[in-house]
Design a protein around this motif. Structure first.
Motif, PDB file in Angstrom:
ATOM      1  N   ARG A   1       0.830  -1.208   0.000  1.00 13.22           N
ATOM      2  CA  ARG A   1       0.000   0.000   0.000  1.00 13.22           C
ATOM      3  C   ARG A   1       0.863   1.257   0.000  1.00 13.22           C
ATOM      4  O   ARG A   1       0.562   2.226  -0.699  1.00 13.22           O
ATOM      5  CB  ARG A   1      -0.913  -0.018   1.222  1.00 13.22           C
ATOM      6  CG  ARG A   1      -2.040   1.006   1.150  1.00 13.22           C
ATOM      7  CD  ARG A   1      -2.911   0.958   2.395  1.00 13.22           C
ATOM      8  NE  ARG A   1      -4.165   1.641   2.168  1.00 13.22           N
ATOM      9  CZ  ARG A   1      -5.281   1.060   1.762  1.00 13.22           C
ATOM     10  NH1 ARG A   1      -5.292  -0.249   1.552  1.00 13.22           N
ATOM     11  NH2 ARG A   1      -6.380   1.754   1.562  1.00 13.22           N
ATOM     12  N   ILE A   2       1.925   1.263   0.798  1.00 14.60           N
ATOM     13  CA  ILE A   2       2.835   2.400   0.817  1.00 14.60           C
ATOM     14  C   ILE A   2       3.362   2.678  -0.596  1.00 14.60           C
ATOM     15  O   ILE A   2       3.401   3.824  -1.053  1.00 14.60           O
ATOM     16  CB  ILE A   2       4.002   2.143   1.785  1.00 14.60           C
ATOM     17  CG1 ILE A   2       3.514   2.192   3.239  1.00 14.60           C
ATOM     18  CG2 ILE A   2       5.130   3.163   1.575  1.00 14.60           C
ATOM     19  CD1 ILE A   2       4.557   1.768   4.252  1.00 14.60           C
ATOM     20  N   LEU A   3       3.737   1.626  -1.305  1.00 15.44           N
ATOM     21  CA  LEU A   3       4.333   1.779  -2.628  1.00 15.44           C
ATOM     22  C   LEU A   3       3.336   2.305  -3.656  1.00 15.44           C
ATOM     23  O   LEU A   3       3.624   3.254  -4.391  1.00 15.44           O
ATOM     24  CB  LEU A   3       4.910   0.432  -3.090  1.00 15.44           C
ATOM     25  CG  LEU A   3       6.137  -0.055  -2.321  1.00 15.44           C
ATOM     26  CD1 LEU A   3       6.415  -1.519  -2.639  1.00 15.44           C
ATOM     27  CD2 LEU A   3       7.361   0.796  -2.658  1.00 15.44           C
ATOM     28  N   ILE A   4       2.138   1.706  -3.723  1.00 17.40           N
ATOM     29  CA  ILE A   4       1.221   2.104  -4.791  1.00 17.40           C
ATOM     30  C   ILE A   4       0.552   3.453  -4.497  1.00 17.40           C
ATOM     31  O   ILE A   4       0.261   4.210  -5.427  1.00 17.40           O
ATOM     32  CB  ILE A   4       0.164   1.017  -5.089  1.00 17.40           C
ATOM     33  CG1 ILE A   4      -0.845   0.873  -3.951  1.00 17.40           C
ATOM     34  CG2 ILE A   4       0.829  -0.315  -5.381  1.00 17.40           C
ATOM     35  CD1 ILE A   4      -2.030  -0.007  -4.334  1.00 17.40           C
TER      36      ILE A   4
ATOM     37  N   PHE B   1       7.962   2.150  -8.551  1.00 13.90           N
ATOM     38  CA  PHE B   1       7.215   1.886  -7.322  1.00 13.90           C
ATOM     39  C   PHE B   1       6.255   0.714  -7.545  1.00 13.90           C
ATOM     40  O   PHE B   1       6.114  -0.169  -6.697  1.00 13.90           O
ATOM     41  CB  PHE B   1       6.409   3.126  -6.912  1.00 13.90           C
ATOM     42  CG  PHE B   1       7.187   4.194  -6.194  1.00 13.90           C
ATOM     43  CD1 PHE B   1       8.456   4.533  -6.589  1.00 13.90           C
ATOM     44  CD2 PHE B   1       6.627   4.873  -5.130  1.00 13.90           C
ATOM     45  CE1 PHE B   1       9.174   5.537  -5.930  1.00 13.90           C
ATOM     46  CE2 PHE B   1       7.327   5.870  -4.459  1.00 13.90           C
ATOM     47  CZ  PHE B   1       8.607   6.201  -4.873  1.00 13.90           C
ATOM     48  N   TYR B   2       5.584   0.735  -8.688  1.00  9.29           N
ATOM     49  CA  TYR B   2       4.640  -0.339  -8.984  1.00  9.29           C
ATOM     50  C   TYR B   2       5.365  -1.665  -9.220  1.00  9.29           C
ATOM     51  O   TYR B   2       4.844  -2.736  -8.868  1.00  9.29           O
ATOM     52  CB  TYR B   2       3.788   0.022 -10.199  1.00  9.29           C
ATOM     53  CG  TYR B   2       2.657   0.959  -9.882  1.00  9.29           C
ATOM     54  CD1 TYR B   2       1.603   0.561  -9.064  1.00  9.29           C
ATOM     55  CD2 TYR B   2       2.631   2.247 -10.408  1.00  9.29           C
ATOM     56  CE1 TYR B   2       0.562   1.427  -8.769  1.00  9.29           C
ATOM     57  CE2 TYR B   2       1.587   3.113 -10.128  1.00  9.29           C
ATOM     58  CZ  TYR B   2       0.558   2.703  -9.307  1.00  9.29           C
ATOM     59  OH  TYR B   2      -0.472   3.567  -9.011  1.00  9.29           O
ATOM     60  N   VAL B   3       6.537  -1.621  -9.817  1.00  5.71           N
ATOM     61  CA  VAL B   3       7.322  -2.847 -10.004  1.00  5.71           C
ATOM     62  C   VAL B   3       7.670  -3.452  -8.642  1.00  5.71           C
ATOM     63  O   VAL B   3       7.565  -4.673  -8.436  1.00  5.71           O
ATOM     64  CB  VAL B   3       8.597  -2.558 -10.823  1.00  5.71           C
ATOM     65  CG1 VAL B   3       9.517  -3.772 -10.820  1.00  5.71           C
ATOM     66  CG2 VAL B   3       8.236  -2.172 -12.253  1.00  5.71           C
ATOM     67  N   ALA B   4       8.100  -2.594  -7.696  1.00  8.51           N
ATOM     68  CA  ALA B   4       8.397  -3.076  -6.349  1.00  8.51           C
ATOM     69  C   ALA B   4       7.143  -3.641  -5.685  1.00  8.51           C
ATOM     70  O   ALA B   4       7.190  -4.683  -5.009  1.00  8.51           O
ATOM     71  CB  ALA B   4       8.986  -1.942  -5.505  1.00  8.51           C
TER      72      ALA B   4
END
Length: 482
Positions: A278-281, A451-454
């Motif tokens: 959630r933090i990333l997306i 970010f989405y890749v992570a």
């Protein structure tokens, strides 16, 4: 209508009213982080903000909100979630009135900080109240899906609403609109929301102090990194302090009988993965909204109203995903659906990163936004569900606080990091030309795609953990039958 009359109605209708009240609060407070985005130039001119101080219209809200979320969640668990919810909404409504009529820059920033304080106590109770109102798993999943769509769409809704008010009335109405909404929520909340019993215990003051200061220092350090750079003492000192305080918080919680955040919530792979994902997306999407609104105005020359209208398709897609998840979730593995959604988000953001100074809104921006809306919309719904997976009723407030903390941290971290990226892409020029600015936005979206890749990698780990759990369950069942 009296409280007894409402409670005498069928449970399904009462639960629907509860959902409306909760969503009204959640939308009001979540969109407030973005509702002034399109109005910042107008606010700067009217109240005399400097370029450096203008960011504090956003940061004052984010800093206090992010720092106090876990404390607000624990307060709801101990004092009663409805009671804390109503108090938070009341303070937020008053603070919105203060912000809307603010005569000076200082008053506006102070009012925004008070809004953040109120949100930190009201929002953790919303998801917890939703979980207790919908005990049946299927109904709970549907309610969480709608709740998640509101959270996911709130940033874009804020830009749309802010653009309309700025264009036709005044930026002040973007804040004053909260007053009638807050009044309606306050009128209905005591009648329909269930109250949770007060729990014996006391506020974990050492834990509350360390996490509040730690979160505040982290957010402040990231905000400073965007303006002062990563090597500045004003960035390094608060970030170092945040690291020490967060480690101290973990040590305190391990010894507390009634911790502010039970660390057992992190023992579940789905929940821990959901918080990180959630933090990333959210970091990617919140920053995209922020920079894309500037691209549409500064490069394509769109008005605040047109900029707001440009976000309507992706907002509609967020809400449409409620029905998609409702149809697909019972038929597919939720973890597999999450991975597929994150894969779509990678494609959408990568596509959006191809913009340049001559890009047209249709189709080069609209179509990537629609793909992003599908991926982000599904992912947010599933991550909210995972974040509350197998949570005991006593820990519902704390788990809700963690979901919202991850959401808020994601926005803060993403915006701070990508602001630094943008500055580097335009070589920190005072007045870069339009082509350079457009290239800077493209670079920002390329990093947002990472970010989405992570997040996709984290989603794959959640899927792997789920399949292993199913495998162990199958083996255990076979042994039991033998």
């Amino acid at each position: 209508m009296s409280q007894s009359a409402i409670l005498a109605r069928p449970d399904a209708l009462r639960r629907s009213i509860v959902l409306i009240v909760i969503l009204g609060c959640q939308l009001m407070m979540t969109l407030d982080a973005s509702i002034v985005t399109t109005a910042l130039p107008h606010i700067q001119r009217e109240l005399g903000f400097s370029d450096a101080s203008l960011s504090w219209i956003q940061n004052a809200y984010v800093l206090v909100f992010g720092g106090l979320l876990l404390l607000g969640a624990r307060a709801g668990d101990l004092l009663g979630r409805r009671r804390v919810f109503i108090a938070g909404v009341a303070v937020f409504t008053v603070a919105s009135l203060m912000a809307g009529i603010a005569p000076t820059a200082l008053v506006l920033v102070a009012a925004r900080a008070l809004q953040g304080f109120a949100s930190a106590f009201a929002i953790p109770s919303t998801l917890a109240l939703l979980v207790t109102t919908y005990p049946a798993p299927e109904e709970r999943s549907r309610a969480i899906a709608v709740y998640s769509a509101v959270i996911g769409a709130a940033a874009s809704v804020g830009i749309i609403v802010g653009g309309v008010f700025t264009q036709f009335l005044s930026w002040r109405w973007g804040l004053l609109i909260n007053v009638p909404i807050g009044a309606a929520v306050l009128a209905w909340a005591p009648r329909v929301l269930p109250e949770t019993e007060r729990r014996r215990g006391r506020i974990d003051l050492p834990g509350a102090l360390t996490i509040t200061l730690g979160m505040s220092a982290l957010v402040y350090g990231l905000v400073e990194a965007a303006s002062a750079g990563w090597g500045s003492p004003s960035t390094l000192v608060p970030l170092a302090a945040a690291g020490v305080l967060i480690i101290g918080f973990v040590l305190v919680e391990l010894r507390q009988e009634h911790p502010i955040t039970p660390l057992r919530l992190f023992a579940h792979v789905q929940r821990s993965g959901a918080y990180l994902c959630r933090i990333l997306i959210v970091g990617a999407m919140f920053s995209t909204f922020y920079f894309l609104s500037q691209y549409l105005q500064n490069v394509l020359g769109m008005s605040p109203l047109a900029t707001g209208v440009a976000y309507i398709p992706i907002t509609a897609m967020f809400f449409a995903m409620v029905y998609v998840v409702r149809y697909l979730a019972p038929r597919l593995s939720k973890a597999a659906l999450l991975v597929a959604a994150l894969g779509l988000a990678v494609v959408g953001m990568g596509w959006l990163s191809r913009i340049d100074v001559g890009t047209a809104y249709f189709p080069q921006i609209l179509l990537p936004l629609l793909v992003l809306g599908i991926g982000q919309g599904i992912a947010i719904i599933l991550l909210t569900d995972f974040g509350m997976a197998d949570v005991d009723a006593a820990d519902a407030g704390a788990a809700s606080g963690l979901v919202n903390t991850a959401h808020q941290l994601g926005g803060s971290i993403g915006l701070a990091l990508l602001t630094v990226v943008f500055g580097g892409a335009v070589h920190h020029e005072a007045n870069p030309d339009v082509a350079t600015v457009a290239r800077g936005y493209a670079v920002v979206f390329q990093f947002a795609a990472l970010f989405y890749v992570a997040a996709l990698a984290v989603g794959a780990l959640i899927l792997l953990a789920q399949r292993r759990a199913v495998g162990r369950s199958t083996v255990t069942g076979a042994v039991a039958r033998d």
